[in-house]
Design a protein around this motif. Sequence first.
Motif, PDB file in Angstrom:
ATOM      1  N   TYR A 146       0.857  -1.177   0.000  1.00 33.14           N
ATOM      2  CA  TYR A 146       0.000   0.000   0.000  1.00 33.14           C
ATOM      3  C   TYR A 146       0.897   1.232   0.000  1.00 33.14           C
ATOM      4  O   TYR A 146       1.620   1.484   0.969  1.00 33.14           O
ATOM      5  CB  TYR A 146      -0.923  -0.011   1.223  1.00 33.14           C
ATOM      6  CG  TYR A 146      -2.071  -0.976   1.091  1.00 33.14           C
ATOM      7  CD1 TYR A 146      -3.281  -0.569   0.538  1.00 33.14           C
ATOM      8  CD2 TYR A 146      -1.940  -2.295   1.517  1.00 33.14           C
ATOM      9  CE1 TYR A 146      -4.343  -1.461   0.406  1.00 33.14           C
ATOM     10  CE2 TYR A 146      -2.993  -3.195   1.396  1.00 33.14           C
ATOM     11  CZ  TYR A 146      -4.196  -2.759   0.837  1.00 33.14           C
ATOM     12  OH  TYR A 146      -5.228  -3.643   0.703  1.00 33.14           O
ATOM     13  N   PHE A 147       0.829   1.980  -1.079  1.00 33.96           N
ATOM     14  CA  PHE A 147       1.702   3.142  -1.239  1.00 33.96           C
ATOM     15  C   PHE A 147       0.890   4.414  -0.995  1.00 33.96           C
ATOM     16  O   PHE A 147      -0.147   4.630  -1.631  1.00 33.96           O
ATOM     17  CB  PHE A 147       2.295   3.167  -2.651  1.00 33.96           C
ATOM     18  CG  PHE A 147       3.401   4.168  -2.824  1.00 33.96           C
ATOM     19  CD1 PHE A 147       4.691   3.872  -2.418  1.00 33.96           C
ATOM     20  CD2 PHE A 147       3.147   5.416  -3.375  1.00 33.96           C
ATOM     21  CE1 PHE A 147       5.712   4.795  -2.575  1.00 33.96           C
ATOM     22  CE2 PHE A 147       4.164   6.343  -3.540  1.00 33.96           C
ATOM     23  CZ  PHE A 147       5.456   6.032  -3.126  1.00 33.96           C
ATOM     24  N   PRO A 148       1.333   5.279  -0.073  1.00 31.16           N
ATOM     25  CA  PRO A 148       0.553   6.487   0.234  1.00 31.16           C
ATOM     26  C   PRO A 148       0.565   7.496  -0.916  1.00 31.16           C
ATOM     27  O   PRO A 148       1.620   7.847  -1.433  1.00 31.16           O
ATOM     28  CB  PRO A 148       1.264   7.047   1.479  1.00 31.16           C
ATOM     29  CG  PRO A 148       2.660   6.515   1.394  1.00 31.16           C
ATOM     30  CD  PRO A 148       2.543   5.178   0.757  1.00 31.16           C
ATOM     31  N   VAL A 149      -0.613   7.924  -1.312  1.00 31.12           N
ATOM     32  CA  VAL A 149      -0.783   8.946  -2.342  1.00 31.12           C
ATOM     33  C   VAL A 149      -1.752   9.989  -1.796  1.00 31.12           C
ATOM     34  O   VAL A 149      -2.953   9.713  -1.646  1.00 31.12           O
ATOM     35  CB  VAL A 149      -1.326   8.360  -3.655  1.00 31.12           C
ATOM     36  CG1 VAL A 149      -1.521   9.469  -4.682  1.00 31.12           C
ATOM     37  CG2 VAL A 149      -0.387   7.289  -4.191  1.00 31.12           C
ATOM     38  N   SER A 152      -4.776   9.112   0.606  1.00 34.81           N
ATOM     39  CA  SER A 152      -5.226   7.731   0.494  1.00 34.81           C
ATOM     40  C   SER A 152      -4.035   6.834   0.139  1.00 34.81           C
ATOM     41  O   SER A 152      -2.891   7.278   0.163  1.00 34.81           O
ATOM     42  CB  SER A 152      -6.310   7.616  -0.582  1.00 34.81           C
ATOM     43  OG  SER A 152      -5.789   8.015  -1.846  1.00 34.81           O
ATOM     44  N   TYR A 153      -4.340   5.592  -0.175  1.00 33.83           N
ATOM     45  CA  TYR A 153      -3.306   4.639  -0.543  1.00 33.83           C
ATOM     46  C   TYR A 153      -3.632   4.010  -1.896  1.00 33.83           C
ATOM     47  O   TYR A 153      -4.789   3.869  -2.273  1.00 33.83           O
ATOM     48  CB  TYR A 153      -3.199   3.520   0.503  1.00 33.83           C
ATOM     49  CG  TYR A 153      -2.610   3.981   1.816  1.00 33.83           C
ATOM     50  CD1 TYR A 153      -1.247   3.887   2.059  1.00 33.83           C
ATOM     51  CD2 TYR A 153      -3.428   4.514   2.811  1.00 33.83           C
ATOM     52  CE1 TYR A 153      -0.707   4.299   3.263  1.00 33.83           C
ATOM     53  CE2 TYR A 153      -2.896   4.935   4.023  1.00 33.83           C
ATOM     54  CZ  TYR A 153      -1.540   4.826   4.236  1.00 33.83           C
ATOM     55  OH  TYR A 153      -0.999   5.248   5.432  1.00 33.83           O
ATOM     56  N   LYS A 154      -2.577   3.648  -2.596  1.00 40.64           N
ATOM     57  CA  LYS A 154      -2.737   2.957  -3.862  1.00 40.64           C
ATOM     58  C   LYS A 154      -2.055   1.588  -3.750  1.00 40.64           C
ATOM     59  O   LYS A 154      -0.935   1.495  -3.254  1.00 40.64           O
ATOM     60  CB  LYS A 154      -2.114   3.754  -5.009  1.00 40.64           C
ATOM     61  CG  LYS A 154      -2.414   3.190  -6.392  1.00 40.64           C
ATOM     62  CD  LYS A 154      -1.878   4.108  -7.471  1.00 40.64           C
ATOM     63  CE  LYS A 154      -2.215   3.594  -8.860  1.00 40.64           C
ATOM     64  NZ  LYS A 154      -3.675   3.581  -9.102  1.00 40.64           N
ATOM     65  N   VAL A 155      -2.746   0.549  -4.189  1.00 42.95           N
ATOM     66  CA  VAL A 155      -2.191  -0.794  -4.116  1.00 42.95           C
ATOM     67  C   VAL A 155      -1.244  -1.013  -5.286  1.00 42.95           C
ATOM     68  O   VAL A 155      -1.621  -0.859  -6.450  1.00 42.95           O
ATOM     69  CB  VAL A 155      -3.304  -1.861  -4.136  1.00 42.95           C
ATOM     70  CG1 VAL A 155      -2.675  -3.257  -4.091  1.00 42.95           C
ATOM     71  CG2 VAL A 155      -4.242  -1.674  -2.957  1.00 42.95           C
TER      72      VAL A 155
END
Length: 382
Positions: A146-149, A152-155
């Motif tokens: 899960y990468f923070p953007v 929110s987060y992007k998988v």
Amino acid sequence: MGLLKDYVIEQAEKKNKVPSEWLTDVLDKIDSCTLATHVGKFTHPDSKISIYNTDRDVCAGYVSSSNSLCQTDIVVNAAYLATASILLKELEDGQVVLAHFQKRTDFLAAELAEFGIDMEKYADMVENISAVVYPDKTEGILKQVYFPVEDSYKVLTVLPSSSLFLTLGMKLQAMRKNYKECNEEKSAKYGQPRAMIPNLTAITFGGTKPQNISALNSRYGKAGRLLPALPPVWSVRNVRLPKRNFFGEVISGKNIQFELNNLYGLFTAEWNNQQIRNSIKNIVDSIVDDVIHRADEIIMLEAGWSDKFSRLPEHQKIWLDIQFIEWKYVNMEWLEETGRDFGRWMAKAVCAIKENNKMLLGDGETAFLAERLCSRLKEELR
């Protein structure tokens, strides 16, 4: 005959077929191949994902498939492996058949024409070179983060580049081959600069059936290579101090016997062309690297160590003892004198390779040797 023609005839004979029929039959199955730079099976054998990344964006500071010259991989059913194999066949220009298809080259068209494949058929084959679309979704069997953007987060799916990985293996194999040839006296490359990357780890994919993973894995899948990613381990050794002359005491002929033998052969060669001069320069620079390395070990010692050695020349003390660090920039005579020491020592060491040898290196060669060290020492002072 060309490389492609030889390959087609060889493969057709194995199948007891006419070369033109074998080639046409194999290339008609091009649409069964999927091009890829990232293959999910390298992460999980049940993965169905493959990505063909054609972006040429440069990721500054990182090695990636988008900024490297790595081969395109091919995902294919084992039944169509012959098609993938011919697409990965390297031709005279160093490019594989697949690259010629993608560029629609006249060279490949002419090669195929010898087997009865006309331009219309060639055009159809070019159109059948397909690539998978970048998937919108990932798979649960693959590793994800899960990468923070923003808020929110992007998988993201962790999917290493199989093309980059397998191309690295090819490069390392070429390095090992070159290293071996440069150490064989009968080889045309004997004595040339060579390099090796130690402490590699081998990893295989697919077990006894690497073809089930991808075409490149089938071709080079005996063992992939991983570079070490560990902090360096420094070995502790006693530093030998020079009492009278750094050259001959800290650096001796035994330390560089291999390089001296090569230099002797080059200096006594009947020819004096650019290739020989470049080889001499490369070998001397390699010796200079060793000299600088051994000198740095002494420079790192506690200041004042040279006070115990009254016979050590003053210019070498300035070079090697950190207590004279300011002197190095005040008067550069020490540098020139140290270079001359190196030149005389090297000239004598080369001429001493053969017993009862009467070969002598003149002032020009000695000055050249001295200049190579002086040039490097000046770089060290910048």
